[in-house]
Design a protein around this motif. Structure first.
Motif, PDB file in Angstrom:
ATOM      1  N   GLY A 169       0.791  -1.224   0.000  1.00 14.31           N
ATOM      2  CA  GLY A 169       0.000   0.000   0.000  1.00 14.31           C
ATOM      3  C   GLY A 169       0.823   1.273   0.000  1.00 14.31           C
ATOM      4  N   ILE A 170       1.688   1.408   0.996  1.00 15.25           N
ATOM      5  CA  ILE A 170       2.421   2.658   1.158  1.00 15.25           C
ATOM      6  C   ILE A 170       3.509   2.826   0.097  1.00 15.25           C
ATOM      7  N   VAL A 171       4.281   1.761  -0.172  1.00 19.56           N
ATOM      8  CA  VAL A 171       5.343   1.872  -1.177  1.00 19.56           C
ATOM      9  C   VAL A 171       4.775   2.199  -2.562  1.00 19.56           C
ATOM     10  N   PRO A 172       3.760   1.495  -3.055  1.00 21.66           N
ATOM     11  CA  PRO A 172       3.176   1.876  -4.349  1.00 21.66           C
ATOM     12  C   PRO A 172       2.603   3.293  -4.341  1.00 21.66           C
ATOM     13  N   SER A 173       2.032   3.702  -3.203  1.00 23.30           N
ATOM     14  CA  SER A 173       1.496   5.060  -3.108  1.00 23.30           C
ATOM     15  C   SER A 173       2.613   6.096  -3.235  1.00 23.30           C
ATOM     16  N   LEU A 174       3.770   5.816  -2.618  1.00 22.05           N
ATOM     17  CA  LEU A 174       4.911   6.728  -2.736  1.00 22.05           C
ATOM     18  C   LEU A 174       5.407   6.802  -4.176  1.00 22.05           C
ATOM     19  N   LEU A 175       5.340   5.697  -4.898  1.00 22.05           N
ATOM     20  CA  LEU A 175       5.725   5.712  -6.312  1.00 22.05           C
ATOM     21  C   LEU A 175       4.782   6.597  -7.118  1.00 22.05           C
ATOM     22  N   ILE A 176       3.498   6.543  -6.776  1.00 21.49           N
ATOM     23  CA  ILE A 176       2.519   7.403  -7.467  1.00 21.49           C
ATOM     24  C   ILE A 176       2.819   8.867  -7.180  1.00 21.49           C
ATOM     25  N   VAL A 177       3.193   9.160  -5.927  1.00 21.89           N
ATOM     26  CA  VAL A 177       3.555  10.534  -5.570  1.00 21.89           C
ATOM     27  C   VAL A 177       4.810  10.977  -6.321  1.00 21.89           C
ATOM     28  N   TRP A 178       5.744  10.052  -6.496  1.00 19.57           N
ATOM     29  CA  TRP A 178       7.054  10.359  -7.081  1.00 19.57           C
ATOM     30  C   TRP A 178       6.964  10.776  -8.549  1.00 19.57           C
ATOM     31  N   VAL A 179       6.204  10.063  -9.323  1.00 18.94           N
ATOM     32  CA  VAL A 179       6.182  10.333 -10.762  1.00 18.94           C
ATOM     33  C   VAL A 179       5.483  11.650 -11.064  1.00 18.94           C
ATOM     34  N   ARG A 180       5.886  12.264 -12.186  1.00 16.13           N
ATOM     35  CA  ARG A 180       5.199  13.440 -12.690  1.00 16.13           C
ATOM     36  C   ARG A 180       4.110  12.988 -13.656  1.00 16.13           C
ATOM     37  N   ILE A 181       2.979  13.661 -13.621  1.00 19.16           N
ATOM     38  CA  ILE A 181       1.896  13.330 -14.550  1.00 19.16           C
ATOM     39  C   ILE A 181       1.859  14.385 -15.649  1.00 19.16           C
ATOM     40  N   ARG A 182       1.833  13.888 -16.869  1.00 16.45           N
ATOM     41  CA  ARG A 182       1.729  14.763 -18.029  1.00 16.45           C
ATOM     42  C   ARG A 182       0.262  14.843 -18.445  1.00 16.45           C
ATOM     43  N   HIS A 183      -0.317  16.017 -18.313  1.00 17.08           N
ATOM     44  CA  HIS A 183      -1.723  16.211 -18.666  1.00 17.08           C
ATOM     45  C   HIS A 183      -1.848  16.923 -20.009  1.00 17.08           C
ATOM     46  N   ARG A 184      -2.791  16.488 -20.803  1.00 19.83           N
ATOM     47  CA  ARG A 184      -3.122  17.177 -22.043  1.00 19.83           C
ATOM     48  C   ARG A 184      -3.912  18.453 -21.745  1.00 19.83           C
ATOM     49  N   PRO A 185      -3.983  19.359 -22.687  1.00 22.70           N
ATOM     50  CA  PRO A 185      -4.884  20.502 -22.532  1.00 22.70           C
ATOM     51  C   PRO A 185      -6.302  20.002 -22.260  1.00 22.70           C
ATOM     52  N   ILE A 186      -7.074  20.792 -21.569  1.00 24.05           N
ATOM     53  CA  ILE A 186      -8.330  20.339 -21.008  1.00 24.05           C
ATOM     54  C   ILE A 186      -9.270  19.700 -22.019  1.00 24.05           C
ATOM     55  N   LEU A 187      -9.449  20.336 -23.186  1.00 25.38           N
ATOM     56  CA  LEU A 187     -10.386  19.789 -24.172  1.00 25.38           C
ATOM     57  C   LEU A 187      -9.855  18.502 -24.789  1.00 25.38           C
ATOM     58  N   ARG A 188      -8.568  18.483 -25.097  1.00 32.70           N
ATOM     59  CA  ARG A 188      -7.971  17.260 -25.648  1.00 32.70           C
ATOM     60  C   ARG A 188      -8.013  16.132 -24.609  1.00 32.70           C
ATOM     61  N   LYS A 189      -7.782  16.503 -23.356  1.00 33.06           N
ATOM     62  CA  LYS A 189      -7.817  15.490 -22.290  1.00 33.06           C
ATOM     63  C   LYS A 189      -9.215  14.913 -22.139  1.00 33.06           C
ATOM     64  N   LEU A 190     -10.207  15.776 -22.187  1.00 30.27           N
ATOM     65  CA  LEU A 190     -11.584  15.312 -22.067  1.00 30.27           C
ATOM     66  C   LEU A 190     -11.934  14.347 -23.184  1.00 30.27           C
ATOM     67  N   GLY A 191     -11.525  14.699 -24.396  1.00 31.90           N
ATOM     68  CA  GLY A 191     -11.808  13.823 -25.529  1.00 31.90           C
ATOM     69  C   GLY A 191     -11.064  12.500 -25.436  1.00 31.90           C
ATOM     70  N   HIS A 192      -9.775  12.576 -25.056  1.00 34.13           N
ATOM     71  CA  HIS A 192      -8.963  11.367 -24.955  1.00 34.13           C
ATOM     72  C   HIS A 192      -9.498  10.426 -23.875  1.00 34.13           C
ATOM     73  N   ASN A 193      -9.789  10.987 -22.687  1.00 31.99           N
ATOM     74  CA  ASN A 193     -10.301  10.162 -21.596  1.00 31.99           C
ATOM     75  C   ASN A 193     -11.639   9.534 -21.947  1.00 31.99           C
ATOM     76  N   THR A 194     -12.488  10.330 -22.587  1.00 28.43           N
ATOM     77  CA  THR A 194     -13.800   9.807 -22.995  1.00 28.43           C
ATOM     78  C   THR A 194     -13.641   8.644 -23.957  1.00 28.43           C
ATOM     79  N   ALA A 195     -12.697   8.773 -24.889  1.00 24.99           N
ATOM     80  CA  ALA A 195     -12.458   7.700 -25.853  1.00 24.99           C
ATOM     81  C   ALA A 195     -11.985   6.427 -25.146  1.00 24.99           C
ATOM     82  N   VAL A 196     -11.096   6.582 -24.182  1.00 21.91           N
ATOM     83  CA  VAL A 196     -10.598   5.417 -23.437  1.00 21.91           C
ATOM     84  C   VAL A 196     -11.730   4.756 -22.652  1.00 21.91           C
ATOM     85  N   ILE A 197     -12.535   5.578 -21.977  1.00 22.81           N
ATOM     86  CA  ILE A 197     -13.640   5.026 -21.182  1.00 22.81           C
ATOM     87  C   ILE A 197     -14.656   4.324 -22.072  1.00 22.81           C
ATOM     88  N   LEU A 198     -14.992   4.919 -23.200  1.00 26.51           N
ATOM     89  CA  LEU A 198     -15.947   4.292 -24.124  1.00 26.51           C
ATOM     90  C   LEU A 198     -15.390   3.001 -24.687  1.00 26.51           C
TER      91      LEU A 198
END
Length: 557
Positions: A134-163
């Protein structure tokens, strides 16, 4: 020359990943690391259909990825992923170690647990498991940087993945619907151990139901209740109810268990009911259910809150009612009667680390009996055989079956050591109940006395990979649902109230359950009311006709 740039401290390396990629990696981790029990059960259920199992895995993975991706948003992704990992880590420990299903009722049971009870489950191995998974994997999640797309592109991309995930899940589900439906009907527990989604859903359901139940007021019951005193002894009618905790019928020698776990009760002329079933598999369900008027098939937590119980009916009939608690509470049963939580006393003769031996109950009985002025009922709520620390439930002189498990973590003990420790708790309960009977016998000149012992639920000791209790009733083994139930009556009460003990011993072999408790308590205390049903009173048919308690509503005698 000011060369500040050259003197800057080097930045720590932090890998950068896309938010959906991190969701994918986390989903894979959850499915692989936190669902050993889930996949093992599913593999067994699909034993004759390996292709079906394969596409089931794909479908579950797609659905999980779709759910996790829904939370892929800036400032949201990391907290949600860490929450999922920590819940999965904790839940998987109890599921994989004890076979526990973390459903709504298990969460209810956990919420009302005392600190001492909960502390018994926090072992070194649990902490290590939580750290590594639990804690070690959580620290790994904290460690990495997340690259986010611009809001509209992100919304479209996430929607496509979910669909896409939803489409995969739907195609697989509909493509082999007959097989999945058949397995689902045959194995209703298929998804019950799916971490962390089932525990989180169960917690939400519990929170919603608790909110709705917060302001419930119990409606009056048995307002016509009155004492009829069929015995006409002139003595106060006194009944002591020993409410057992986690005692399973399978380990009572009164019912034929090969070990002599009831040497004292065997000499007390008790009537034992060997075919008794509980209302639930956890205290938070069974205790309020058995004291309620509702049978198991009709009982709900809400109904238990909305309706007064048998103790309230006794009070209306002017029977004095008291409850001494050495367990985790009365779950609302004692809201309107005299109640004392004994561990709060921290009596050094009996108590340690927030828990007390059941001798503390026996220590209070004589003082209570000294104050009896009229018809009275006393409930003694035992700590009994509550696990996993069975060894802490009995004093040294009852450590008869050895070697006994002396740890909270069952992995440190053999199956035989676990069984020995548990059977020592039953041996100690035998002593507790027998001592209650002896105390009542000594006052036979002044009291018309009786004693009832009944446990709330049973316990699994490794059978079919299950430990402890709390398995949903529809899936629970007999070890968790079959409970000991016995009664003792003083000689003068038997004679004066018209009890045929031979008849009672014969009838005791019939099937009984917690459904009988409400009406049997009214019967043995001679309380008549329209809510009393003589057909559910285990004593009624074995009394002389003119001494049976009548139901006001039906006039049945």
């Amino acid at each position: 020359m000011n060369d500040s740039n050259s003197r800057r401290a080097p930045r720590f390396f932090r890998p950068e990943v896309g938010s959906v990629t991190l969701c994918l990696l986390t989903t894979a981790y959850l499915l692989i690391a936190a669902n050993q029990t889930f996949w093992s059960k599913a593999f067994g259920y699909f034993a004759g259909d390996r292709f079906g199992f394969t596409i089931f895995v794909v479908g579950i993975a797609a659905a999980s990825m779709g759910v996790v991706t829904f939370f892929s948003a800036k400032y949201v992704t990391k907290p949600v992923l860490i929450f999922l990992v920590m819940v999965a880590s904790a839940a998987s420990w109890f599921t994989d170690s004890f076979g526990v299903i973390v459903d709504k009722e298990m969460i209810r049971n956990a919420v009302v647990s005392t600190n001492a009870e909960a502390g018994r489950l926090i072992t070194a191995r649990f902490v290590l498991h939580l750290l590594l998974s639990g804690i070690v994997p959580s620290l790994l999640i904290v460690w990495v940087r997340i690259r986010h797309r611009p809001i509209l592109r992100k919304l479209g991309h996430n929607t496509a993945v979910i669909l896409a995930c939803t489409a995969v899940f739907a195609v697989i589900g509909l493509g082999d619907y007959r097989a999945f439906a058949g397995i689902g009907r045959a194995h209703k527990d298929l998804l019950d151990t799916f971490n962390p989604f089932v525990p989180i859903t169960s917690a939400v359901r519990f929170a919603i139901s608790s909110g709705k139940d917060a302001n419930v007021v119990a409606q009056p019951l048995g307002t016509d209740a009155r004492r009829v005193n069929t015995a006409a002894t002139g003595k106060p009618r006194v009944t002591i109810i020993v409410l057992g905790e986690t005692a399973r019928a399978q380990d009572f020698s009164l019912a034929g268990y090969e070990r002599d776990t009831n040497p004292e009760l065997a000499k007390r002329n008790v009537v034992y009911f060997p075919n008794t079933s509980s209302c639930g598999t956890a205290t938070a369900i069974s205790v309020p259910c058995m004291f309620s008027i509702y049978p198991r098939n009709d009982y709900t937590h809400r109904k238990g809150l909305e309706t007064e119980n048998v103790l309230d009916v006794l009070g209306r009939a002017k029977v004095s009612v008291s409850w001494l608690d050495n367990d985790t509470g009365s779950y609302g049963v004692t809201d309107r009667v005299s109640y004392e939580f004994l561990p709060d006393s921290a009596d050094p003769r009996f108590c340690r680390d927030g828990e007390c031996l059941d001798d503390i109950l026996l220590d209070r009985v004589d003082g209570w009996l000294d104050k009896v002025k009229g018809d009275s009922v006393l409930v003694l709520h035992q700590l009994g055989s509550h696990g996993p620390a069975y060894y802490a439930r009995y004093p040294e002189e009852f450590r008869r079956f050895t070697p006994d498990c002396r740890a909270n973590d069952f992995v440190a003990c053999s199956p035989e050591e676990i069984r020995n420790a548990y059977d020592n708790t039953i041996l100690y309960t035998d002593h507790v109940v027998s001592t209650v009977i002896d105390k009542l016998k000594k006052r036979s000149a002044t009291l018309a006395a009786s004693a009832i012992y009944m446990s709330d639920h049973g316990e699994s000791l490794g059978e079919n990979g299950l430990y402890l209790h709390g398995t949903p009733y529809v899936l629970a083994p007999a070890q968790q649902t079959k409970v000991p139930f016995l009664v003792w009556m003083s000689d003068d009460l038997q004679a004066s109230a018209g009890y045929d003990m031979a008849c009672l011993a014969t009838n005791a072999k019939k099937t009984t359950s917690h459904d009988n408790f409400f009406h049997s308590v009214l019967g043995i205390t001679d309380v008549s009311t329209k809510v009393y049903d003589p057909a559910l009173d285990v004593f009624s048919s074995c009394r002389k006709g003119n001494m049976r308690v009548a139901s006001v509503a039906t006039g049945v005698n």
